[in-house]
Design an enzyme around this catalytic site. Structure first.
Site, PDB file in Angstrom:
ATOM      1  N   HIS A  20      -7.511 -22.856  71.267  1.00 54.59           N
ATOM      2  CA  HIS A  20      -6.958 -24.102  70.714  1.00 54.59           C
ATOM      3  C   HIS A  20      -5.434 -24.034  70.644  1.00 54.59           C
ATOM      4  O   HIS A  20      -4.848 -23.032  70.268  1.00 54.59           O
ATOM      5  CB  HIS A  20      -7.593 -24.475  69.382  1.00 54.59           C
ATOM      6  CG  HIS A  20      -7.293 -23.575  68.219  1.00 54.59           C
ATOM      7  ND1 HIS A  20      -6.143 -23.678  67.464  1.00 54.59           N
ATOM      8  CD2 HIS A  20      -8.021 -22.575  67.652  1.00 54.59           C
ATOM      9  CE1 HIS A  20      -6.173 -22.796  66.489  1.00 54.59           C
ATOM     10  NE2 HIS A  20      -7.299 -22.108  66.578  1.00 54.59           N
ATOM     11  N   ASP A  52      -3.149 -17.159  66.212  1.00 50.21           N
ATOM     12  CA  ASP A  52      -4.086 -18.252  65.949  1.00 50.21           C
ATOM     13  C   ASP A  52      -3.432 -19.581  66.325  1.00 50.21           C
ATOM     14  O   ASP A  52      -2.811 -20.222  65.499  1.00 50.21           O
ATOM     15  CB  ASP A  52      -4.472 -18.236  64.476  1.00 50.21           C
ATOM     16  CG  ASP A  52      -5.573 -19.233  64.141  1.00 50.21           C
ATOM     17  OD1 ASP A  52      -6.266 -19.695  65.074  1.00 50.21           O
ATOM     18  OD2 ASP A  52      -5.742 -19.559  62.958  1.00 50.21           O
ATOM     19  N   GLU A  69      -8.019 -28.138  66.429  1.00 52.13           N
ATOM     20  CA  GLU A  69      -9.079 -27.304  65.881  1.00 52.13           C
ATOM     21  C   GLU A  69      -8.865 -27.051  64.388  1.00 52.13           C
ATOM     22  O   GLU A  69      -9.820 -27.017  63.613  1.00 52.13           O
ATOM     23  CB  GLU A  69      -9.143 -25.968  66.635  1.00 52.13           C
ATOM     24  CG  GLU A  69     -10.312 -25.068  66.233  1.00 52.13           C
ATOM     25  CD  GLU A  69      -9.998 -24.103  65.103  1.00 52.13           C
ATOM     26  OE1 GLU A  69     -10.928 -23.448  64.621  1.00 52.13           O
ATOM     27  OE2 GLU A  69      -8.821 -24.016  64.679  1.00 52.13           O
ATOM     28  N   GLU A  70      -7.606 -26.882  63.979  1.00 49.86           N
ATOM     29  CA  GLU A  70      -7.327 -26.413  62.626  1.00 49.86           C
ATOM     30  C   GLU A  70      -7.641 -27.429  61.533  1.00 49.86           C
ATOM     31  O   GLU A  70      -8.073 -27.040  60.452  1.00 49.86           O
ATOM     32  CB  GLU A  70      -5.852 -25.984  62.504  1.00 49.86           C
ATOM     33  CG  GLU A  70      -5.485 -24.752  63.315  1.00 49.86           C
ATOM     34  CD  GLU A  70      -6.131 -23.478  62.805  1.00 49.86           C
ATOM     35  OE1 GLU A  70      -6.929 -23.533  61.849  1.00 49.86           O
ATOM     36  OE2 GLU A  70      -5.838 -22.413  63.365  1.00 49.86           O
ATOM     37  N   ASP A 115     -10.785 -17.238  69.772  1.00 44.73           N
ATOM     38  CA  ASP A 115     -10.082 -17.700  68.578  1.00 44.73           C
ATOM     39  C   ASP A 115     -10.193 -16.654  67.478  1.00 44.73           C
ATOM     40  O   ASP A 115     -10.438 -16.966  66.326  1.00 44.73           O
ATOM     41  CB  ASP A 115     -10.677 -19.042  68.111  1.00 44.73           C
ATOM     42  CG  ASP A 115      -9.876 -19.666  66.983  1.00 44.73           C
ATOM     43  OD1 ASP A 115      -8.725 -19.262  66.775  1.00 44.73           O
ATOM     44  OD2 ASP A 115     -10.415 -20.556  66.302  1.00 44.73           O
ATOM     45  N   HIS A 131      -3.013 -17.732  59.400  1.00 45.42           N
ATOM     46  CA  HIS A 131      -2.614 -18.890  58.598  1.00 45.42           C
ATOM     47  C   HIS A 131      -1.457 -18.602  57.645  1.00 45.42           C
ATOM     48  O   HIS A 131      -1.290 -19.300  56.642  1.00 45.42           O
ATOM     49  CB  HIS A 131      -3.801 -19.431  57.795  1.00 45.42           C
ATOM     50  CG  HIS A 131      -4.850 -20.104  58.617  1.00 45.42           C
ATOM     51  ND1 HIS A 131      -5.822 -20.917  58.071  1.00 45.42           N
ATOM     52  CD2 HIS A 131      -5.095 -20.097  59.951  1.00 45.42           C
ATOM     53  CE1 HIS A 131      -6.615 -21.369  59.026  1.00 45.42           C
ATOM     54  NE2 HIS A 131      -6.184 -20.880  60.193  1.00 45.42           N
TER      55      HIS A 131
END
Length: 526
Positions: free
Chosen positions: A344, A356, A390-391, A418, A489
């Protein structure tokens, strides 16, 4: 990697056979489906890929040369031709010698930067990946997706009253708004924090004790489980407070909700991610505090009157048009049958989205690069997809499912990477158990880089989920997840966390698995 499903994140099985990394290098490793899972729960992945009776694949037994009657030996089904296996070895060596994937993730992370859905950086990344795939000679399409546009604003907090306080002082609290959070009033909120460990403890409290307070879910990420290679499991246990905590607190009248950051970092860095609201339940401001500050608040609140001032000013703006990047290498024999490799393209905004999921996009791009470099001719179409959103919504995969659902019968297999860029120890397969046996020749080739484990998984990725539900076989690299959640994140998701050699190993795993499936001698029963 998205917050809601950790089937996408990887957890090391008990039979971990990957090499141990030197301590300094370990500290640089990344990651969870998940997908991640964004939980690398035993990979049911590629197995359903090949799920049917293999008797149909068996070759007829040859008659005995001797005139003496005897039983014919059972023939071994041939799934991968000798030439395909030779090509897979070429792919492995080429991947380990290539810096293409690292250059791609470096550009995404350093040159373009954070790629939160709806941002100009996300739009630039779509343009960049499309141009790169065109340069490789792929047939490239941008498929429109309408995406949410949430932006982070001011986010500050401090304790203005607490036991033992020196006159005229406050204590700063380090935090970040959760994705999708609503704002506090411009002047902020002043309220007493109330600390609970879990949903059960919160439910045990009378409403009057919670009403008007700032609820803090002080639920710790299990570092011991993560250290065993089960980072996805640890993430899955904690992330539910990020997704569901604000609603649970709002039901009891809380003024705001804080959660202890979901991850293993010990350096006072907050961890963002999407939260959920429910229709009919008041939307309250939501943020993640660092692990250290969660402990500080709990310590002081247990001693006596403690009061916090909280300011969050995020905004949800009108939706923005974006796109999934679709790049095809047309199959030479069965072009209508599609094998997807993907990652993604969007990321959270605190770091630069290297692990990520810039790494996942770069690995997918590398598959196309290696096939072109070696002049290989896949029998089935290999499709590279850079997913959008995606997030915080999975709009890209949902739109793809809507646009291509009628073609899913011809989607031969699907991958999403991912889980960062940590050393791969094998393949997660969502398929029937027999596929493990079928894939042994592929595993043998991967074992040369310590990635020969085959693991059946229940789920592969967030973006592949619609296809998995439709019965499309799925696969992903099974990665070392011990350190991924130290960075995931957070502001620490930056390029330096990627070890170039391990990124090459991930590229090798994905390219080999994708090409093996694309050139399989038999169709893959579901």
């Amino acid at each position: 990697m998205s917050s809601q499903i950790w089937g996408r994140d990887s957890a090391r099985p008990s039979n971990f056979r990957g090499r141990e990394l030197p301590p300094r290098q370990l500290a640089r490793d990344s990651e969870m489906p998940f997908p991640i899972p964004k939980n690398q729960a035993p990979l049911l992945g590629l197995v359903s890929l090949f799920g049917a009776s293999f008797s149909a694949l068996a070759q007829p037994a040859q008659p005995e040369a001797s005139s003496t009657p005897s039983a014919s030996p059972s023939a071994t089904p041939i799934f991968f031709a000798d030439q395909t296996l030779a090509d897979l070895k070429q792919l492995r060596e080429a991947a380990l010698a290539s810096d293409y994937a690292f250059k791609q993730v470096a550009h995404l992370a350093n040159n373009i930067g954070p790629r939160l859905t709806g941002s100009v950086q996300a739009a630039k990344a779509v343009e960049y990946v499309a141009d790169e795939m065109k340069a490789l000679g792929c047939n490239v399409q941008l498929e429109k997706v309408m995406v949410p546009h949430w932006v982070r604003g001011v986010e500050t907090a401090e304790l203005r009253q607490f036991p033992g306080q020196a006159v005229g002082t406050t204590q700063k609290i380090v935090l970040c708004a959760l994705g999708g959070s609503v704002a506090t009033p411009p002047e902020g909120i002043d309220a007493n924090p109330i600390c609970v460990r879990d949903f059960e403890e919160l439910k045990s409290l009378p409403r009057e004790k919670v009403n008007g307070k700032i609820v803090l879910f002080n639920h710790s990420f299990d570092k011991q489980i993560a250290a065993q290679g089960r980072g996805g499991d640890a993430y899955g246990q904690a992330v539910v407070y990020r997704s569901d905590g604000p609603v649970a607190a709002a039901k009891l009248g809380a003024a705001a909700c804080l959660i202890r950051s979901v991850g293993g970092a010990d350096y006072r860095i907050p961890h963002t991610g999407q939260t959920n609201y429910e229709d009919g339940i008041p939307k309250i401001p939501a943020a993640a505090v660092t692990a250290e500050d969660a402990d500080l608040i709990a310590y002081l609140a247990a001693q006596g009157e403690t009061r916090m001032h909280l300011v969050l000013t995020p905004q949800t703006l009108p939706e923005v048009e974006s796109a999934n990047v679709i790049a095809d290498i047309k199959g030479s024999e069965h072009p209508e049958q599609v094998v997807i490799v993907s990652g993604h393209l969007d990321s959270w905004d605190l770091g630069t989205g290297a692990i990520d999921d810039g790494a996942g996009v770069a690995v997918a791009m590398e598959t196309a690069h290696l096939i072109r470099q070696l002049h290989l001719k896949p029998k089935r179409t290999i499709r590279v997809i850079a997913w959008m959103n995606e997030e915080n919504g999975s709009r890209g995969s949902k739109q793809y499912a809507k646009d291509h659902a009628s073609e899913f019968a011809n989607h031969f297999a699907v991958n999403e990477t991912d889980g960062g860029a940590g050393h791969p120890i094998g393949l997660n397969l969502k398929a029937k158990p027999e596929v493990e046996k079928i894939f042994e020749p592929v595993a043998k080739i991967l074992q040369e880089i310590g990635a020969g484990t085959l693991n059946l998984s229940e789920h592969i990725g967030a973006d592949t989920e619609p296809m998995e539900k439709a019965g499309v076989p799925a696969f992903s690299p099974m990665q070392d997840s011990r350190f991924y959640f130290n960075y995931h994140h957070t502001p620490a998701d930056t390029l330096d966390k990627i070890v170039p050699r391990e990124l090459q190993e991930n590229a090798a795993v994905v390219a080999i698995a994708a090409y093996a499936v694309a050139n399989a001698e038999q169709s893959l029963p579901r």
